[in-house]
Design a protein around this motif. Structure first.
Motif, short mmCIF file in Angstrom:
data_model
loop_
_atom_site.label_atom_id
_atom_site.label_comp_id
_atom_site.label_asym_id
_atom_site.label_seq_id
_atom_site.Cartn_x
_atom_site.Cartn_y
_atom_site.Cartn_z
N ASP A 1 -33.65 8.54 -15.75
CA ASP A 1 -33.79 9.97 -16.07
C ASP A 1 -33.92 10.14 -17.57
O ASP A 1 -33.65 9.25 -18.34
CB ASP A 1 -32.62 10.79 -15.51
CG ASP A 1 -31.27 10.36 -16.06
OD1 ASP A 1 -31.18 10.13 -17.28
OD2 ASP A 1 -30.31 10.25 -15.29
N GLU B 1 -40.21 19.74 -19.75
CA GLU B 1 -40.82 21.01 -19.33
C GLU B 1 -41.77 21.52 -20.42
O GLU B 1 -42.86 22.01 -20.12
CB GLU B 1 -39.75 22.06 -19.02
CG GLU B 1 -38.94 21.76 -17.77
CD GLU B 1 -37.84 20.71 -17.96
OE1 GLU B 1 -37.55 20.32 -19.12
OE2 GLU B 1 -37.27 20.27 -16.95
N ALA C 1 -44.85 19.33 -20.39
CA ALA C 1 -45.69 19.66 -19.23
C ALA C 1 -46.50 20.92 -19.50
O ALA C 1 -47.70 20.99 -19.20
CB ALA C 1 -44.84 19.82 -17.98
N ASP D 1 -50.64 20.98 -19.75
CA ASP D 1 -51.47 21.87 -18.93
C ASP D 1 -52.34 22.78 -19.80
O ASP D 1 -53.53 22.94 -19.55
CB ASP D 1 -50.59 22.73 -18.02
CG ASP D 1 -49.97 21.92 -16.88
OD1 ASP D 1 -50.44 20.80 -16.61
OD2 ASP D 1 -49.00 22.43 -16.27
N GLU E 1 -49.52 12.49 -21.69
CA GLU E 1 -49.08 11.92 -20.42
C GLU E 1 -49.02 10.40 -20.48
O GLU E 1 -48.09 9.78 -19.96
CB GLU E 1 -50.00 12.39 -19.29
CG GLU E 1 -49.41 12.17 -17.94
CD GLU E 1 -50.10 12.94 -16.83
OE1 GLU E 1 -49.55 12.92 -15.71
OE2 GLU E 1 -51.15 13.56 -17.05
N SER F 1 -42.30 10.58 -16.82
CA SER F 1 -43.43 11.20 -16.14
C SER F 1 -43.30 12.70 -16.16
O SER F 1 -42.17 13.23 -16.16
CB SER F 1 -43.48 10.71 -14.68
OG SER F 1 -44.37 11.47 -13.91
N LEU F 2 -44.41 13.40 -16.14
CA LEU F 2 -44.39 14.85 -16.05
C LEU F 2 -43.77 15.31 -14.73
O LEU F 2 -43.20 16.39 -14.64
CB LEU F 2 -45.80 15.44 -16.18
CG LEU F 2 -46.43 15.34 -17.56
CD1 LEU F 2 -47.84 15.89 -17.52
CD2 LEU F 2 -45.59 16.05 -18.59
N GLU F 3 -43.84 14.46 -13.72
CA GLU F 3 -43.22 14.78 -12.43
C GLU F 3 -41.71 14.92 -12.56
O GLU F 3 -41.08 15.64 -11.81
CB GLU F 3 -43.57 13.72 -11.39
CG GLU F 3 -45.05 13.72 -11.03
CD GLU F 3 -45.43 12.57 -10.12
OE1 GLU F 3 -44.54 11.85 -9.64
OE2 GLU F 3 -46.64 12.40 -9.91
N ASP F 4 -41.13 14.23 -13.54
CA ASP F 4 -39.68 14.35 -13.79
C ASP F 4 -39.31 15.76 -14.20
O ASP F 4 -38.19 16.21 -13.98
CB ASP F 4 -39.23 13.36 -14.87
CG ASP F 4 -39.44 11.91 -14.45
OD1 ASP F 4 -39.49 11.63 -13.24
OD2 ASP F 4 -39.58 11.06 -15.35
N ASP G 1 -40.63 18.52 -13.01
CA ASP G 1 -40.65 19.39 -11.85
C ASP G 1 -39.31 19.45 -11.16
O ASP G 1 -38.89 20.50 -10.70
CB ASP G 1 -41.70 18.92 -10.82
CG ASP G 1 -43.11 19.00 -11.38
OD1 ASP G 1 -43.31 19.78 -12.33
OD2 ASP G 1 -43.98 18.29 -10.87
N GLY G 2 -38.59 18.33 -11.15
CA GLY G 2 -37.31 18.27 -10.47
C GLY G 2 -36.18 18.86 -11.28
O GLY G 2 -35.10 19.11 -10.77
#
Length: 138
Positions: free
Chosen positions: A6, A17, A20, A24, A122, A131-134, A136-137
């Motif tokens: 993490d 965040e 990200a 975008d 990225e 990761s950018l996916e981290d 999101d959570g």
């Protein structure tokens, strides 16, 4: 660089965040530049709404980057350098220190001048095991 479970184990200096959101927005702005001439002709036919919206996106991105503190701006620049291959993940602290020392006058202008900025950021995260996916959570 070993994968991280993490982002709290690693001081990125800026939230995932925020990165990200910048990725975008940078992709939207830079993709808009590539199709700029055609888009402008279409906008002229439809009125200025689409062009104004595009400019607002770039203006908002510049303002967002400008509002970041010096450490966050340096982290973004270092991340882009790592993503571009100028530094490796192991050289994170060195890249971040150099970004602070260079005291880039307009970090937003500098960053938006990097071709494919969103991809570079990225890639930099991936090199650091993030990761950018981290984001999101969280």
């Amino acid at each position: 660089m070993p994968p991280r479970s993490d982002d709290e184990e690693f001081d990125l200096g800026i939230s995932l965040e925020s990165i990200a959101a910048i990725v975008d927005a940078a992709r939207a702005v830079q993709e808009g530049e590539e199709s700029g001439a055609v888009a402008r002709e279409e906008d002229e036919e439809e009125g200025l709404d689409a062009e104004d919206e595009e400019n607002m996106d770039e203006d908002a991105l510049r303002a967002f980057i400008a509002d970041l503190n010096e450490d966050e701006q340096a982290s973004l620049i270092a991340l882009a350098w790592i993503g571009r291959g100028d530094y490796s993940g192991e050289e994170w602290e060195e890249a971040r220190t150099l970004a602070k020392e260079r005291n880039i006058r307009d970090p937003a202008e500098y960053l938006l001048g990097i071709e494919m900025l969103g991809d570079m950021l990225e890639e930099g995260l991936a090199e650091l095991g993030l990761s950018l996916e981290d984001a999101d959570g969280s």
